[in-house]
Design a protein around this motif. Sequence first.
Motif, PDB file in Angstrom:
ATOM      1  N   GLY A 166      46.334   9.306  -3.769  1.00 36.43           N
ATOM      2  CA  GLY A 166      47.661   8.716  -3.643  1.00 36.43           C
ATOM      3  C   GLY A 166      47.894   8.314  -2.191  1.00 36.43           C
ATOM      4  O   GLY A 166      47.653   9.100  -1.283  1.00 36.43           O
ATOM      5  N   CYS A 167      48.332   7.074  -1.989  1.00 35.77           N
ATOM      6  CA  CYS A 167      48.454   6.545  -0.623  1.00 35.77           C
ATOM      7  C   CYS A 167      49.441   7.359   0.207  1.00 35.77           C
ATOM      8  O   CYS A 167      49.218   7.606   1.383  1.00 35.77           O
ATOM      9  N   PHE A 168      50.517   7.768  -0.410  1.00 35.87           N
ATOM     10  CA  PHE A 168      51.510   8.531   0.352  1.00 35.87           C
ATOM     11  C   PHE A 168      50.974   9.899   0.744  1.00 35.87           C
ATOM     12  O   PHE A 168      51.022  10.298   1.895  1.00 35.87           O
ATOM     13  N   TRP A 169      50.426  10.609  -0.231  1.00 32.19           N
ATOM     14  CA  TRP A 169      50.058  12.014  -0.005  1.00 32.19           C
ATOM     15  C   TRP A 169      48.884  12.190   0.920  1.00 32.19           C
ATOM     16  O   TRP A 169      48.715  13.244   1.526  1.00 32.19           O
ATOM     17  N   HIS A 170      48.054  11.166   1.002  1.00 33.52           N
ATOM     18  CA  HIS A 170      46.854  11.312   1.831  1.00 33.52           C
ATOM     19  C   HIS A 170      46.894  10.406   3.056  1.00 33.52           C
ATOM     20  O   HIS A 170      45.904  10.298   3.771  1.00 33.52           O
ATOM     21  N   GLY A 171      48.024   9.760   3.282  1.00 30.65           N
ATOM     22  CA  GLY A 171      48.179   8.996   4.516  1.00 30.65           C
ATOM     23  C   GLY A 171      47.297   7.768   4.593  1.00 30.65           C
ATOM     24  O   GLY A 171      46.556   7.582   5.555  1.00 30.65           O
ATOM     25  N   CYS A 172      47.392   6.914   3.570  1.00 32.28           N
ATOM     26  CA  CYS A 172      46.572   5.697   3.533  1.00 32.28           C
ATOM     27  C   CYS A 172      46.874   4.815   4.738  1.00 32.28           C
ATOM     28  O   CYS A 172      48.030   4.522   5.045  1.00 32.28           O
ATOM     29  N   ARG A 173      45.790   4.334   5.373  1.00 33.64           N
ATOM     30  CA  ARG A 173      45.966   3.455   6.531  1.00 33.64           C
ATOM     31  C   ARG A 173      45.906   1.987   6.141  1.00 33.64           C
ATOM     32  O   ARG A 173      46.070   1.120   6.982  1.00 33.64           O
TER      33      ARG A 173
ATOM     34  N   GLU B 149      44.721   4.618  -4.076  1.00 32.22           N
ATOM     35  CA  GLU B 149      45.616   4.088  -5.099  1.00 32.22           C
ATOM     36  C   GLU B 149      45.839   2.567  -4.946  1.00 32.22           C
ATOM     37  O   GLU B 149      45.780   1.830  -5.912  1.00 32.22           O
ATOM     38  N   CYS B 150      46.036   2.121  -3.711  1.00 27.97           N
ATOM     39  CA  CYS B 150      46.315   0.693  -3.495  1.00 27.97           C
ATOM     40  C   CYS B 150      45.074  -0.166  -3.793  1.00 27.97           C
ATOM     41  O   CYS B 150      45.198  -1.284  -4.283  1.00 27.97           O
ATOM     42  N   GLN B 151      43.877   0.366  -3.527  1.00 25.63           N
ATOM     43  CA  GLN B 151      42.656  -0.375  -3.863  1.00 25.63           C
ATOM     44  C   GLN B 151      42.544  -0.543  -5.370  1.00 25.63           C
ATOM     45  O   GLN B 151      42.132  -1.581  -5.869  1.00 25.63           O
ATOM     46  N   LEU B 152      42.908   0.537  -6.086  1.00 16.73           N
ATOM     47  CA  LEU B 152      42.811   0.498  -7.541  1.00 16.73           C
ATOM     48  C   LEU B 152      43.833  -0.429  -8.150  1.00 16.73           C
ATOM     49  O   LEU B 152      43.565  -1.090  -9.148  1.00 16.73           O
TER      50      LEU B 152
END
Length: 125
Positions: A53-60, A105-108
């Motif tokens: 999940g982008c939020f929980w794992h700090g997606c850059r 998540e955003c890649q998916l």
Amino acid sequence: MQSNRSTDTQPEVALRKALRELHATGYRKNLRGLPGTPDIVFTHTRLAVFVHGCFWHGCRFCSSYRVPKTNEEFWREKVRRNQARHQQRLEALEAMGYRSLTFWECQLKADPTAIARLIVAASKR
Ligand SMILES: [Zn+2]
């Protein structure tokens, strides 16, 4: 805000649908008993796949990760801990002879089929 470790999040469902469309076989989902309960596991070729999940794992890579202004330090620390924990899990999997792939998540959301193709190719090694 969704929970940190729910099963069947929308990106995971999109990924499994894309895997089905590629007729991928031999994988199991949310395999407990492996470090971090990987979202997808190819047991025979020992490949573990995580969807973050982008939020929980700090997606850059996308804008989903914005630290809330309230309790900013709390959230930063939480994401840091999630990242550190994930790193430990990858190392534990490696020690068990597993290779790991982690996707955002955003890649998916952008292209589940492309991600599924990468996974299928990796699972055959
Ligand atoms: Zn992202």
